[in-house]
Write a protein that holds these residues in place. Sequence first.
Motif, PDB file in Angstrom:
ATOM      1  N   GLY A  46       6.204   7.196  -1.451  1.00 46.03           N
ATOM      2  CA  GLY A  46       6.747   5.912  -1.045  1.00 46.03           C
ATOM      3  C   GLY A  46       6.353   4.817  -2.029  1.00 46.03           C
ATOM      4  O   GLY A  46       5.353   4.923  -2.752  1.00 46.03           O
ATOM      5  N   ALA A  47       7.128   3.739  -2.046  1.00 48.09           N
ATOM      6  CA  ALA A  47       6.813   2.609  -2.920  1.00 48.09           C
ATOM      7  C   ALA A  47       5.522   1.963  -2.443  1.00 48.09           C
ATOM      8  O   ALA A  47       5.424   1.554  -1.280  1.00 48.09           O
ATOM      9  CB  ALA A  47       7.949   1.603  -2.904  1.00 48.09           C
ATOM     10  N   PRO A  48       4.506   1.860  -3.295  1.00 48.91           N
ATOM     11  CA  PRO A  48       3.223   1.309  -2.841  1.00 48.91           C
ATOM     12  C   PRO A  48       3.301  -0.205  -2.625  1.00 48.91           C
ATOM     13  O   PRO A  48       3.741  -0.945  -3.502  1.00 48.91           O
ATOM     14  CB  PRO A  48       2.257   1.667  -3.974  1.00 48.91           C
ATOM     15  N   LEU A  49       2.885  -0.649  -1.451  1.00 48.92           N
ATOM     16  CA  LEU A  49       2.780  -2.073  -1.145  1.00 48.92           C
ATOM     17  C   LEU A  49       1.303  -2.394  -0.997  1.00 48.92           C
ATOM     18  O   LEU A  49       0.655  -1.981  -0.031  1.00 48.92           O
ATOM     19  CB  LEU A  49       3.549  -2.405   0.133  1.00 48.92           C
ATOM     20  N   PHE A  50       0.762  -3.113  -1.976  1.00 49.37           N
ATOM     21  CA  PHE A  50      -0.670  -3.428  -2.013  1.00 49.37           C
ATOM     22  C   PHE A  50      -0.892  -4.714  -1.220  1.00 49.37           C
ATOM     23  O   PHE A  50      -0.375  -5.777  -1.582  1.00 49.37           O
ATOM     24  CB  PHE A  50      -1.134  -3.598  -3.455  1.00 49.37           C
ATOM     25  N   GLU A  51      -1.688  -4.622  -0.159  1.00 54.29           N
ATOM     26  CA  GLU A  51      -1.855  -5.734   0.762  1.00 54.29           C
ATOM     27  C   GLU A  51      -3.253  -6.340   0.728  1.00 54.29           C
ATOM     28  O   GLU A  51      -3.531  -7.283   1.477  1.00 54.29           O
ATOM     29  CB  GLU A  51      -1.498  -5.267   2.181  1.00 54.29           C
ATOM     30  N   ASN A  52      -4.116  -5.808  -0.146  1.00 55.23           N
ATOM     31  CA  ASN A  52      -5.499  -6.292  -0.206  1.00 55.23           C
ATOM     32  C   ASN A  52      -5.982  -6.101  -1.641  1.00 55.23           C
ATOM     33  O   ASN A  52      -6.459  -5.026  -2.007  1.00 55.23           O
ATOM     34  CB  ASN A  52      -6.364  -5.517   0.791  1.00 55.23           C
ATOM     35  N   ILE A  53      -5.838  -7.147  -2.457  1.00 57.13           N
ATOM     36  CA  ILE A  53      -6.097  -7.043  -3.891  1.00 57.13           C
ATOM     37  C   ILE A  53      -7.308  -7.894  -4.244  1.00 57.13           C
ATOM     38  O   ILE A  53      -7.338  -9.097  -3.955  1.00 57.13           O
ATOM     39  CB  ILE A  53      -4.867  -7.514  -4.699  1.00 57.13           C
ATOM     40  N   GLU A  54      -8.285  -7.258  -4.842  1.00 54.35           N
ATOM     41  CA  GLU A  54      -9.515  -7.958  -5.221  1.00 54.35           C
ATOM     42  C   GLU A  54      -9.195  -9.152  -6.124  1.00 54.35           C
ATOM     43  O   GLU A  54      -8.451  -9.030  -7.103  1.00 54.35           O
ATOM     44  CB  GLU A  54     -10.456  -6.993  -5.944  1.00 54.35           C
ATOM     45  N   GLY A  55      -9.715 -10.304  -5.794  1.00 54.85           N
ATOM     46  CA  GLY A  55      -9.532 -11.497  -6.606  1.00 54.85           C
ATOM     47  C   GLY A  55      -8.302 -12.315  -6.257  1.00 54.85           C
ATOM     48  O   GLY A  55      -8.149 -13.445  -6.741  1.00 54.85           O
ATOM     49  N   ALA A  56      -7.406 -11.776  -5.429  1.00 57.47           N
ATOM     50  CA  ALA A  56      -6.196 -12.507  -5.041  1.00 57.47           C
ATOM     51  C   ALA A  56      -6.401 -13.168  -3.689  1.00 57.47           C
ATOM     52  O   ALA A  56      -7.163 -12.684  -2.843  1.00 57.47           O
ATOM     53  CB  ALA A  56      -4.997 -11.559  -4.988  1.00 57.47           C
ATOM     54  N   ALA A  57      -5.710 -14.266  -3.474  1.00 58.97           N
ATOM     55  CA  ALA A  57      -5.806 -14.964  -2.190  1.00 58.97           C
ATOM     56  C   ALA A  57      -5.279 -14.072  -1.072  1.00 58.97           C
ATOM     57  O   ALA A  57      -4.362 -13.275  -1.284  1.00 58.97           O
ATOM     58  CB  ALA A  57      -5.011 -16.258  -2.257  1.00 58.97           C
ATOM     59  N   PRO A  58      -5.829 -14.171   0.121  1.00 56.85           N
ATOM     60  CA  PRO A  58      -5.318 -13.385   1.250  1.00 56.85           C
ATOM     61  C   PRO A  58      -3.817 -13.636   1.442  1.00 56.85           C
ATOM     62  O   PRO A  58      -3.352 -14.774   1.383  1.00 56.85           O
ATOM     63  CB  PRO A  58      -6.131 -13.907   2.442  1.00 56.85           C
ATOM     64  N   GLY A  59      -3.079 -12.556   1.664  1.00 51.19           N
ATOM     65  CA  GLY A  59      -1.635 -12.670   1.843  1.00 51.19           C
ATOM     66  C   GLY A  59      -0.837 -12.388   0.590  1.00 51.19           C
ATOM     67  O   GLY A  59       0.340 -12.053   0.676  1.00 51.19           O
ATOM     68  N   PHE A  60      -1.452 -12.536  -0.597  1.00 48.91           N
ATOM     69  CA  PHE A  60      -0.752 -12.232  -1.843  1.00 48.91           C
ATOM     70  C   PHE A  60      -0.670 -10.713  -1.986  1.00 48.91           C
ATOM     71  O   PHE A  60      -1.663 -10.005  -1.786  1.00 48.91           O
ATOM     72  CB  PHE A  60      -1.495 -12.824  -3.037  1.00 48.91           C
ATOM     73  N   ARG A  61       0.509 -10.215  -2.332  1.00 49.71           N
ATOM     74  CA  ARG A  61       0.751  -8.770  -2.367  1.00 49.71           C
ATOM     75  C   ARG A  61       1.449  -8.341  -3.650  1.00 49.71           C
ATOM     76  O   ARG A  61       1.995  -9.176  -4.377  1.00 49.71           O
ATOM     77  CB  ARG A  61       1.609  -8.366  -1.156  1.00 49.71           C
ATOM     78  N   ILE A  62       1.435  -7.024  -3.894  1.00 49.39           N
ATOM     79  CA  ILE A  62       2.169  -6.417  -5.010  1.00 49.39           C
ATOM     80  C   ILE A  62       3.017  -5.288  -4.435  1.00 49.39           C
ATOM     81  O   ILE A  62       2.531  -4.474  -3.649  1.00 49.39           O
ATOM     82  CB  ILE A  62       1.208  -5.839  -6.075  1.00 49.39           C
ATOM     83  N   LEU A  63       4.283  -5.233  -4.842  1.00 50.07           N
ATOM     84  CA  LEU A  63       5.149  -4.093  -4.516  1.00 50.07           C
ATOM     85  C   LEU A  63       5.370  -3.281  -5.779  1.00 50.07           C
ATOM     86  O   LEU A  63       5.956  -3.767  -6.749  1.00 50.07           O
ATOM     87  CB  LEU A  63       6.501  -4.546  -3.966  1.00 50.07           C
ATOM     88  N   GLY A  64       4.902  -2.033  -5.787  1.00 56.04           N
ATOM     89  CA  GLY A  64       5.094  -1.159  -6.938  1.00 56.04           C
ATOM     90  C   GLY A  64       6.354  -0.318  -6.817  1.00 56.04           C
ATOM     91  O   GLY A  64       6.832  -0.042  -5.713  1.00 56.04           O
ATOM     92  N   ALA A  65       6.894   0.081  -7.949  1.00 55.30           N
ATOM     93  CA  ALA A  65       8.031   1.011  -8.031  1.00 55.30           C
ATOM     94  C   ALA A  65       9.215   0.585  -7.163  1.00 55.30           C
ATOM     95  O   ALA A  65       9.732   1.375  -6.381  1.00 55.30           O
ATOM     96  CB  ALA A  65       7.578   2.428  -7.670  1.00 55.30           C
ATOM     97  N   PRO A  66       9.693  -0.661  -7.293  1.00 54.17           N
ATOM     98  CA  PRO A  66      10.720  -1.156  -6.376  1.00 54.17           C
ATOM     99  C   PRO A  66      12.076  -0.468  -6.486  1.00 54.17           C
ATOM    100  O   PRO A  66      12.862  -0.514  -5.533  1.00 54.17           O
ATOM    101  CB  PRO A  66      10.834  -2.640  -6.741  1.00 54.17           C
TER     102      PRO A  66
END
Length: 490
Positions: A46-66
């Motif tokens: 599945g396309a990875p949805l990163f919901e907890n990224i070190e150094g990023a503000a809470p709520g900021f996310r990354i969607l991989g392989a869209p």
Amino acid sequence: MTYLSDLRSYIAALDDLGDIMHITRQVDGDLEPGAITRRSCEIKSGAPLFENIEGAAPGFRILGAPAALSSRPDMPYARVALSLGLPPESTGPDIVNALAAARDIPLQPPVLVDSSEALCHQNILRGEDANLDLFPIPFGHGKDGGRYANTWGTLIVRTPDGRWVNWSIARVMKVDGRRMVGLVVPSQHIGQVWAEWVELGEPMPYALVQGPAPAISCVSGIPLPAEVNEVDYVGALVGETVELVKAISIDLEVPATAEIVIEGHVSITRDCMEGPYGEYGGYLGTGSSMQPTFHVETITHRDDPIWPLVVAGRPADESHTIWAMGIAADALTHLRAARLPVKTVWAPEGAAVHWLLVVVPADWRDELPGVSSEQFAKHVGDVLFETGAMLFIPKVFLVDDDIDPTNLSDVVWAISTRVHPTGRRAVFEDQRIVRLPQCYEEREYASGQGPKIVYDLLLPAFGEGRNLHSSFEQGYPDELKQRVLANWPA
């Protein structure tokens, strides 16, 4: 068609298919998102949805392989299909034919909405506050020259006279919080627009849009004719008017539902080192070059923004899905315009945008009387190798329609059994090439010229030496096949 007007509705649609991999544990902000995204492409997770990224503000996310291959084996192109408003079970040729057909539909210009209605203007950062360090921009590969701030975002630029607005995807590397450096290739459309600003002696305004409607991202990554506005083509393709909003600090319009918009100006000289970067051919980059600087002046974003991430490499990722499909659609459009009998065109993912298969109907000789298969191959090359998109494709295979071009076993079987050892092929010497295809020699890269080829895999006509397959489909009477299938275990 169902037009998904923003990235979040697209993620919800993928979630409904079971094609999102929610990653809630904390990941580092450096290489871990890139490594997970790359592996997800290689194993078709599945396309990875990163919901907890070190150094990023809470709520900021990354969607991989869209827009990589789906984790659903029954619908491998679901991410691309859904992005373009097509049913998720659409085949590769279905998507190529839809992209080609949209070339003949009247363009549909966008509509402008007020800034107060634009989700991308929920947060506005100006001056020193407009800093890229706020966002989770990871490294893609371990050997990259920096964090790549653009791998799937849409770059919007306009010619100085306003006649053409170009939307495209090009790699852009973060230099620091206020600067990026982008690969601006002179032959590509963004390079042509930039050259006009250079001639004028003024920095080029740009907007870098992260996470617009997925159709916008896909269309930004495919070849269209010069001076066609991609936003108008998106409207024609999906049958919906795209909503834009005026940018905050520059004279451009941007997608109103985008996750993040970066605004600024591009220098008129190649004044910053870019690269290396691991590219679609499947090898880690080793080269770098001087490219223009993208100065960051204003950033707007939605609440809890999502940053899309593509990590190019060995097949298959977005280079081998949507970009390859776009090249195939462009080739199909030109071949049909030349009145050559072609059923479809396909670029197999495993060939890393180095092969193109041109599939022709069994009765092609009726449409081209007196033309040999070798002459047909020459006609195909004469048409294709004059087009801009084919700059990246060195090898074309002309095949009969008994071959499923999306089935790599079919393709390998055809190439193995239908290419003569000494070759029936049309060779085109001294063609224009760039460094991105991996199959040339250094002297050819240095000169910018190398050979390209169309392989003739066409079988003789029936009754003139053509053999049937020793397969279930062709090797048994129809009545027997029907009985076998009717009694086949569920």
